[in-house]
Design an enzyme around this catalytic site. Structure first.
Site, mmCIF file in Angstrom:
data_model
loop_
_atom_site.group_PDB
_atom_site.id
_atom_site.type_symbol
_atom_site.label_atom_id
_atom_site.label_comp_id
_atom_site.label_asym_id
_atom_site.label_seq_id
_atom_site.Cartn_x
_atom_site.Cartn_y
_atom_site.Cartn_z
ATOM 1 N N HIS A 2 0.830 -1.204 0.000
ATOM 2 C CA HIS A 2 0.000 0.000 0.000
ATOM 3 C C HIS A 2 0.866 1.256 0.000
ATOM 4 O O HIS A 2 0.666 2.181 -0.787
ATOM 5 C CB HIS A 2 -0.922 -0.024 1.229
ATOM 6 C CG HIS A 2 -1.777 1.187 1.346
ATOM 7 N ND1 HIS A 2 -1.401 2.277 2.094
ATOM 8 C CD2 HIS A 2 -2.960 1.499 0.768
ATOM 9 C CE1 HIS A 2 -2.337 3.196 1.991
ATOM 10 N NE2 HIS A 2 -3.290 2.755 1.197
ATOM 11 N N CYS A 37 -17.265 24.822 12.159
ATOM 12 C CA CYS A 37 -16.238 25.681 11.576
ATOM 13 C C CYS A 37 -15.106 25.969 12.561
ATOM 14 O O CYS A 37 -14.246 26.791 12.294
ATOM 15 C CB CYS A 37 -16.851 26.980 11.054
ATOM 16 S SG CYS A 37 -17.655 27.936 12.330
HETATM 17 C C1 PEP Z 1 -14.963 28.865 17.165
HETATM 18 O O1 PEP Z 1 -15.173 29.389 18.258
HETATM 19 O O2 PEP Z 1 -14.814 27.641 17.010
HETATM 20 C C2 PEP Z 1 -14.885 29.709 15.955
HETATM 21 C C3 PEP Z 1 -14.864 29.166 14.770
HETATM 22 O O3 PEP Z 1 -14.801 31.047 16.130
HETATM 23 P P1 PEP Z 1 -13.478 31.801 16.589
HETATM 24 O O4 PEP Z 1 -12.374 30.821 16.621
HETATM 25 O O5 PEP Z 1 -13.296 32.896 15.628
HETATM 26 O O6 PEP Z 1 -13.883 32.243 17.959
#
Ligand code: PEP
Ligand code: MG
Length: 753
Positions: free
Chosen positions: A399, A708
């Site tokens: 692999h 996010c």
């Molecule tokens: C978070 O809090 O995960 C986020 C994406 O916002 P920041 O890191 O800008 O506080």
């Protein structure tokens, strides 16, 4: 239309009847290539059975108006379709004919067979995406055979296959599936054969690798195979390396089993010389037939050789270009640390990172050298970041070797003890052309590591779970937009504000609101334009007071707080003093006149009332009047998770989990305080609990759900969990776009198989 046919009765022109795989098997059989014999249940049987049983209409109904972007619905509809197919009752006459063929193939006792799937796609250029994966080994007896045929058919309606067809506008019901049933070979020895040297791409030799038992151990790299080279011109054996083998994989009644090889036998050559030459000749004839170098899998049973698979060597032209690398090399007499098998025609240099299991992959940074006992598909995200791979075990077709050739990175396999001899952080040079590992940096890496080795592989893969990117820097908009992402999941306002450089309230005080709005509009437009139709989710400003103070005029407007992370930030600011937020909204309105792909997300919402008040401010603008405008809320505070239903009731289109703040607040660990950095851990069970609850809550309420925060970028292993909980999109840093897409793709395919 014929319903069941022997391999001998078909050839490459019968793709519509027996699919690509079936046609290829017929072709090889008629070429006298020794393949295990078999028969094919043709696509006609599939089409007729689908229609006669009524399953066709029910599947059509199930798929009518299917929102393919909704993974939960897609998955449930896929299961309905598969269930329909698996319960089809095949016409008795045809069923008996299938059994007659099986009996004839078996002889007196029921034989073990492999049941494969071979998609046909009339008038469609590409069938490879559909139902090609399902293969069932060790199938025995009539009822199991029938069951697996139905399962092979059902594989056409795996969620992933439905998704791809829908995306490409292919008619689900024009794609058919034939089922080759092939006798299993009880391999005493097996291996692979390349009709060009897979490392140097030299065309004058055939390379064979051989082990005792089933071939799976070669590809998995668990065993280092014997290596034979045969001259194409006179079929003389040019090179032979015999490697002792301690364990082999054998098939027994319940499945495959790893057994020990008796001591005297371990050292023996796996294939006798005469068989090596015989096999090389078969390889040569297949290559001649296809006019292209082949990569074949072979097996030997009762002293007869069989070819079990053949495909073109995919790396042939690619690697040929770099063959001069070897000539370019002029090394000083630096210390050779390790010697193994050369596995890719590349030289790379970087820092060693020893990986004991895929769980540790997050240790790898772009440009490192990955060192492990061996690799498997779970290692791929880490391998993609590496400039080189070194393994203890495995041969040139393991692999690690195959993947590094695909990725175009250096690789030395089968060194015996790389994981013991090397240590984390030491700089080495990996010479994949010679199979040597040197101390120190002897060359410069040729690859552009900035853009990564990743872009080429995942470029055209789409997944049911959307992949978004976290962005902040307007200058990166265009280059990141050209990558394989479905949009911006978090557009942080902070960099734009920093670029503007002046506190927004100073603009207001000087009656220069328009100027601020125009500057912000201009920057937002850069993102919206770059991403075309893909969404860009602008997260309204979430600077903390200490950060705002760095802007011109900041001193005057910002309070002095001892813990700004828990202070005057997020939604509370927008409610208490809405002036600045209103300017951000004005910019959004301006942008949306030209680009409809801009949405809004509210950060750090402490309670339901805050969300209501913010929503009212947004409503005053008229943004909600356009249905294409989406209003998101970040889930960053335990209260958001606990009272998720109440927040959703206020009226939001989606949530995006900010795992950075959420982790900080679940674990009471200030993100900005180095003293407690060791206690900040996104994979803590409590955080995972919150993630699961938030995702499932959003899905239940039928709103979008994303993440996010940094977590999936830092811990790729989190991604599969998020997908299994039903997340609809994942937003990551630009550098891990392709590796995350690959993980998503793999997870989705596992979910549906
Ligand atoms: C978070 O809090 O995960 C986020 C994406 O916002 P920041 O890191 O800008 O506080
Ligand atoms: Mg946050």
């Amino acid at each position: 239309m014929k319903n069941v046919v022997w391999f001998k009765d078909v050839n490459k022109d019968d793709v519509n009847l027996v699919g690509g795989k079936g046609a290829n098997l017929g072709e090889l059989y008629n070429l006298n290539v020794p393949i295990p014999n078999g028969f094919i249940v043709t696509s006609g049987v599939y089409f007729e059975s689908l229609k006669a049983s009524g399953a066709l209409d029910r599947i059509k109904a199930a798929l009518f108006g299917l929102p393919i972007d909704d993974p939960t619905i897609l998955q449930s509809k896929a299961l309905i379709c598969q269930k329909e197919i698996k319960s089809i009752v095949i016409d008795k006459k045809i069923e008996n004919r299938i059994y007659k063929f099986y009996k004839k193939l078996s002889g007196p006792n029921d034989a073990y067979v492999a049941v494969r799937s071979s998609a046909t796609a009339e008038d469609l250029p590409e069938a490879s995406f559909a139902g090609q994966q399902a293969t069932f080994l060790n199938v025995r007896g009539k009822s199991e055979l029938k069951e697996k045929i139905l399962e092979a058919w059902a594989s056409l309606f795996e969620a992933r296959a439905i998704f791809y067809r829908a995306q490409k506008n292919f008619d689900h019901f024009k794609v058919g599936i034939a089922v080759p049933v092939q006798k299993m070979v009880q391999s005493e020895a097996s291996g692979v054969m390349f009709t060009v040297d897979p490392v140097t791409n030299k065309n004058d030799k055939i390379v064979i690798e051989a082990i005792f038992g089933l071939g799976e151990l070669i590809v998995g790299g668990q065993v280092t195979p014997d290596h034979y080279e045969v001259n194409k011109k006179d079929f003389q054996i040019a090179d032979k390396i015999i490697v002792a083998q301690e364990k082999q994989l054998i098939r027994d009644k319940v499945g495959n089993k790893l057994v020990s090889i008796s001591k005297p036998y371990r050292q023996t050559q796996k294939l006798e010389d005469q068989k090596i030459v015989e096999l090389a000749k078969i390889g040569r004839s297949v290559e001649k037939h296809y006019f292209f170098p082949q990569d074949l899998e072979w097996a030997m049973a009762e002293n007869s050789l069989f070819i079990v698979q053949t495909r073109p060597v995919t790396t042939y032209t690619k690697a040929q270009k770099s063959k001069t690398l070897q000539e370019e090399r002029k090394y000083p007499s630096n210390e050779v640390l390790l010697q193994g098998s050369p596995a890719s025609p590349i030289i790379g240099t970087g820092k060693v990172v020893i990986i004991k299991s895929p769980k540790e992959l997050s240790k790898i940074q772009r440009g490192d050298v990955l060192v492990s006992e061996m690799t498997n598909p779970d290692y791929v995200p880490g391998m993609k970041k590496a400039v080189g791979i070194i393994t203890d075990k495995g041969g040139r077709t393991s692999h690690a070797a195959i993947v590094s050739r695909e990725l175009g990175i250096a690789c030395v396999v089968g060194t015996g003890n790389a994981t013991k001899k090397l240590h984390d952080g030491m700089v080495v040079t990996v010479d994949g052309t010679k199979g040597l590992v040197f101390k120190g940096q002897l060359v410069k890496n040729k690859k552009n590591l900035e853009s990564g080795s990743e872009t080429k592989t995942a470029k055209y893969t789409k997944t049911a779970t959307k992949l978004y990117v976290n962005l902040a820097e307007p200058d990166l908009a265009a280059s990141v937009a050209s990558k394989n992402v479905d949009g911006v999941g978090l557009l942080r306002a902070e960099f734009m504000l920093a670029q503007i450089g002046i506190h927004p309230k100073l603009f207001i005080e000087n009656n220069k609101e328009d100027k601020f709005v125009n500057k912000l509009t201009e920057k937002l437009m850069m993102f919206c334009k770059a991403f075309g139709k893909r969404p860009v989710i602008y997260r309204a400003s979430d600077l903390k007071s200490n950060e705002y103070r760095n802007l011109k005029g900041g001193d005057k407007y910002e309070p002095k707080e001892s813990n700004p992370m828990l202070g005057y930030r997020g939604a509370f600011r927008f409610v208490k003093d809405p002036d600045v937020f209103k300017l951000e909204l004005a910019a959004i309105e301006k942008v949306r006149k030209k680009y409809k792909n801009l949405d809004l997300m509210i950060p750090f919402v402490r309670n339901v009332q805050e969300l209501k008040s913010v929503r009212n401010i947004v409503r005053e603008t008229g943004l909600f009047e356009d249905e294409s405008f989406k209003f998101w809320m970040m889930v960053e505070i335990p209260a958001n998770v606990i009272l998720l239903d109440k927040f959703i009731e206020v009226g939001i289109d989606g949530i995006s989990i900010g795992s950075n703040d959420l982790t900080m607040l679940m674990l009471a660990t200030d993100r900005d305080n180095e003293e407690v950095a060791s206690e900040f851990y996104e994979l803590d069970d409590s955080v995972l609990w919150a993630l699961e609850r938030a995702i499932k809550g959003a899905i239940k309420a039928k709103i979008s759900c994303s993440i996010c925060g940094q977590a999936p970028s830092t811990y790729p292993q989190l991604t599969s969990k998020l997908i299994s909980w039903g997340i609809t999109s994942i937003s990551v840093n630009p550098d891990v776009i392709d590796s995350t897409r690959e993980i998503i793709r793999e997870c989705e395919s596992k979910l549906v198989s």
